[in-house]
Design a protein around this motif. Structure first.
Motif, PDB file in Angstrom:
ATOM      1  N   CYS A 157       0.852  -1.184   0.000  1.00 52.08           N
ATOM      2  CA  CYS A 157       0.000   0.000   0.000  1.00 52.08           C
ATOM      3  C   CYS A 157       0.886   1.232   0.000  1.00 52.08           C
ATOM      4  O   CYS A 157       1.639   1.475   0.951  1.00 52.08           O
ATOM      5  CB  CYS A 157      -0.925   0.001   1.216  1.00 52.08           C
ATOM      6  SG  CYS A 157      -1.957   1.494   1.322  1.00 52.08           S
ATOM      7  N   GLU A 158       0.805   2.031  -1.058  1.00 54.59           N
ATOM      8  CA  GLU A 158       1.672   3.199  -1.190  1.00 54.59           C
ATOM      9  C   GLU A 158       1.265   4.321  -0.247  1.00 54.59           C
ATOM     10  O   GLU A 158       2.106   5.122   0.160  1.00 54.59           O
ATOM     11  CB  GLU A 158       1.657   3.694  -2.635  1.00 54.59           C
ATOM     12  CG  GLU A 158       2.304   2.720  -3.608  1.00 54.59           C
ATOM     13  CD  GLU A 158       2.439   3.302  -4.993  1.00 54.59           C
ATOM     14  OE1 GLU A 158       1.456   3.888  -5.491  1.00 54.59           O
ATOM     15  OE2 GLU A 158       3.536   3.187  -5.577  1.00 54.59           O
ATOM     16  N   GLU A 159      -0.018   4.390   0.109  1.00 52.69           N
ATOM     17  CA  GLU A 159      -0.467   5.446   1.011  1.00 52.69           C
ATOM     18  C   GLU A 159      -0.082   5.147   2.457  1.00 52.69           C
ATOM     19  O   GLU A 159       0.348   6.027   3.189  1.00 52.69           O
ATOM     20  CB  GLU A 159      -1.981   5.635   0.887  1.00 52.69           C
ATOM     21  CG  GLU A 159      -2.413   6.154  -0.490  1.00 52.69           C
ATOM     22  CD  GLU A 159      -3.897   6.472  -0.541  1.00 52.69           C
ATOM     23  OE1 GLU A 159      -4.465   6.843   0.515  1.00 52.69           O
ATOM     24  OE2 GLU A 159      -4.488   6.349  -1.633  1.00 52.69           O
ATOM     25  N   CYS A 160      -0.241   3.901   2.876  1.00 49.57           N
ATOM     26  CA  CYS A 160       0.093   3.511   4.258  1.00 49.57           C
ATOM     27  C   CYS A 160       1.547   3.079   4.397  1.00 49.57           C
ATOM     28  O   CYS A 160       2.048   2.921   5.505  1.00 49.57           O
ATOM     29  CB  CYS A 160      -0.812   2.372   4.717  1.00 49.57           C
ATOM     30  SG  CYS A 160      -2.575   2.780   4.689  1.00 49.57           S
ATOM     31  N   LYS A 161       2.216   2.850   3.251  1.00 50.70           N
ATOM     32  CA  LYS A 161       3.606   2.387   3.224  1.00 50.70           C
ATOM     33  C   LYS A 161       3.779   1.117   4.060  1.00 50.70           C
ATOM     34  O   LYS A 161       4.623   1.032   4.948  1.00 50.70           O
ATOM     35  CB  LYS A 161       4.561   3.491   3.716  1.00 50.70           C
ATOM     36  CG  LYS A 161       4.613   4.694   2.799  1.00 50.70           C
ATOM     37  CD  LYS A 161       5.717   5.642   3.184  1.00 50.70           C
ATOM     38  CE  LYS A 161       5.759   6.848   2.264  1.00 50.70           C
ATOM     39  NZ  LYS A 161       5.967   6.511   0.861  1.00 50.70           N
ATOM     40  N   HIS A 173      -7.966  -1.626   2.469  1.00 53.96           N
ATOM     41  CA  HIS A 173      -7.096  -0.778   1.650  1.00 53.96           C
ATOM     42  C   HIS A 173      -7.629  -0.614   0.223  1.00 53.96           C
ATOM     43  O   HIS A 173      -6.888  -0.199  -0.673  1.00 53.96           O
ATOM     44  CB  HIS A 173      -5.678  -1.366   1.581  1.00 53.96           C
ATOM     45  CG  HIS A 173      -4.968  -1.366   2.895  1.00 53.96           C
ATOM     46  ND1 HIS A 173      -4.076  -0.384   3.276  1.00 53.96           N
ATOM     47  CD2 HIS A 173      -5.024  -2.248   3.933  1.00 53.96           C
ATOM     48  CE1 HIS A 173      -3.602  -0.665   4.479  1.00 53.96           C
ATOM     49  NE2 HIS A 173      -4.164  -1.788   4.902  1.00 53.96           N
ATOM     50  N   HIS A 176      -7.066   2.662  -1.491  1.00 48.45           N
ATOM     51  CA  HIS A 176      -5.682   3.124  -1.534  1.00 48.45           C
ATOM     52  C   HIS A 176      -4.984   2.642  -2.805  1.00 48.45           C
ATOM     53  O   HIS A 176      -5.356   1.626  -3.388  1.00 48.45           O
ATOM     54  CB  HIS A 176      -4.899   2.615  -0.315  1.00 48.45           C
ATOM     55  CG  HIS A 176      -5.431   3.130   0.982  1.00 48.45           C
ATOM     56  ND1 HIS A 176      -4.943   2.708   2.202  1.00 48.45           N
ATOM     57  CD2 HIS A 176      -6.397   4.046   1.259  1.00 48.45           C
ATOM     58  CE1 HIS A 176      -5.588   3.319   3.161  1.00 48.45           C
ATOM     59  NE2 HIS A 176      -6.473   4.139   2.619  1.00 48.45           N
ATOM     60  N   THR A 177      -3.960   3.375  -3.200  1.00 50.66           N
ATOM     61  CA  THR A 177      -3.137   2.951  -4.331  1.00 50.66           C
ATOM     62  C   THR A 177      -2.161   1.881  -3.855  1.00 50.66           C
ATOM     63  O   THR A 177      -1.463   2.056  -2.867  1.00 50.66           O
ATOM     64  CB  THR A 177      -2.341   4.134  -4.912  1.00 50.66           C
ATOM     65  OG1 THR A 177      -3.255   5.153  -5.288  1.00 50.66           O
ATOM     66  CG2 THR A 177      -1.531   3.699  -6.122  1.00 50.66           C
ATOM     67  N   SER A 178      -2.139   0.758  -4.559  1.00 49.71           N
ATOM     68  CA  SER A 178      -1.252  -0.333  -4.159  1.00 49.71           C
ATOM     69  C   SER A 178      -0.550  -0.920  -5.372  1.00 49.71           C
ATOM     70  O   SER A 178      -0.972  -0.740  -6.510  1.00 49.71           O
ATOM     71  CB  SER A 178      -2.040  -1.431  -3.429  1.00 49.71           C
ATOM     72  OG  SER A 178      -3.008  -2.002  -4.295  1.00 49.71           O
TER      73      SER A 178
END
Length: 352
Positions: A157-161, A173, A176-178
């Motif tokens: 997950c790029e938003e939550c890293k 998620h 979110h962008t993944s």
């Protein structure tokens, strides 16, 4: 000399706490490595309301729920210092040898004898193999499973890293962008590789290495002078003590003692450069080892934190060139027997 010293990572193969080779190395959140027993003892002593500071860089972090047992193993330092140096065990015959061949289909490490037999067997002769000591050796496997769904982490997950599984990607998620782990790993590998190749980091490491050597030399010279001063001081004190003892009658026995206190602030100041070099080099070479040995999951799991760590340490440590201008020395004072006698005290005789 400094150029040679930063080509390898011999200088970060020892534990900062025990000054010996790593035994069961464990990673802290700041990416510094310590022996399991060393860091366990340190945490037990320095645990403050569930938190402690790294012995090296002083970054504060929470104590894992399982204590030191909850700290992640540093497989990269361990494999560098033990597997390749003392020999890797063959998965078939259990013998150890410095050079090992890995079969990608069988997922086994084999010694020279076993790989020869492996190549002759009809069912395995066409298997793809490669030497573990070569740059293209198979990367260490690091399986991470989702705490909630117990499934493999296949996405990032790029938003939550953070790593997530397929179920997480479709539920919590989903907005979110993944990316798939392999794709995200490629991005972090390229970014880490580019970052580690920058001359500014190599120059910084070189400057810290030179500063560390200067500190060590100054420290040795200062300690030598301190030891000489202590010897001279004790010699005069012993002469004074014997002269005073002569004033006593034979049945009187008096002993005098002198204790010297160490100045902790000066000691810490002398260690500053050496600690900074150890701190930066430890994380820098760990990143290099993980880039070379770790699989995609590990790179994605630690990529963001590693990048932040090496960038932060580069910018927060102060200018190493300015630090090198601070020379360390010890100037012994002039010893005077009569002055020392007055400082030591005197014996008086009073009639009752």
């Amino acid at each position: 000399m400094a150029e040679e010293s930063i080509d390898g990572n011999e200088h970060v193969s020892t534990c900062f706490l025990c000054q010996d080779e790593f035994r069961d190395p464990r990673l802290l959140e700041c990416y510094h490595t310590f022996c399991f027993k060393c860091i366990k003892t340190y945490i037990d002593i320095n645990n403050r309301s569930g938190a402690f500071k790294c012995p090296l860089c002083k970054v504060e972090m929470k104590v894992p729920l399982l204590g030191a047992m909850g700290l992640e193993k540093n497989y990269y330092t361990e494999s560098k210092n033990s597997d390749l140096n003392s020999g890797t065990k063959c998965d078939i015959c259990q013998q150890k040898t410095p050079t090992m061949t890995h079969c990608y289909q069988c997922e086994q490490n084999m010694c020279e004898s076993c790989v020869t037999y492996h190549a002759k067997v009809e069912s395995t002769k066409d298997h793809k193999t490669g030497e573990i000591t070569e740059p293209d050796r198979p990367r260490d496997r690091h399986i991470v499973r989702c705490f909630i769904h117990k499934a493999n982490m296949q996405y990032y997950c790029e938003e939550c890293k953070e790593l997530i599984c397929l179920d997480c990607n479709m539920t919590s998620h989903k907005l979110h962008t993944s990316k798939e782990v392999g794709e995200a790993a490629m991005t972090y590998r390229e970014e880490l590789a580019a970052e580690l190749k920058k001359e500014e980091y190599k120059n910084h490491l070189k400057e810290l290495s030179e500063g560390s050597k200067e500190v060590q030399q100054d420290k040795e010279q200062a300690i030598a002078l301190l030891d000489k001063q202590k010897t001279d001081f004790q010699k005069y004190l012993e002469i004074i003590r014997l002269e005073l003892l002569q004033q006593f009658v034979e049945d009187e026995d008096q002993k005098s003692k002198v204790q010297e206190d160490e100045d902790d602030d000066k000691k810490n100041g002398m260690k500053q450069k050496d600690d900074q070099f150890k701190s930066f080099a430890d994380v820098y070479f760990l990143a290099s080892q993980m880039l070379d040995q770790a699989d995609d999951t590990v790179i994605v799991e630690h990529g963001a934190k590693l990048l932040e760590s090496i960038r932060t340490m580069k910018n927060s440590g102060g200018k190493s060139k300015d630090m090198q201008k601070k020379n360390i020395s010890f100037q012994p004072g002039t010893l005077n027997k009569e002055l020392l006698r007055r400082m030591f005290g005197k014996i008086t005789f009073t009639e009752k």
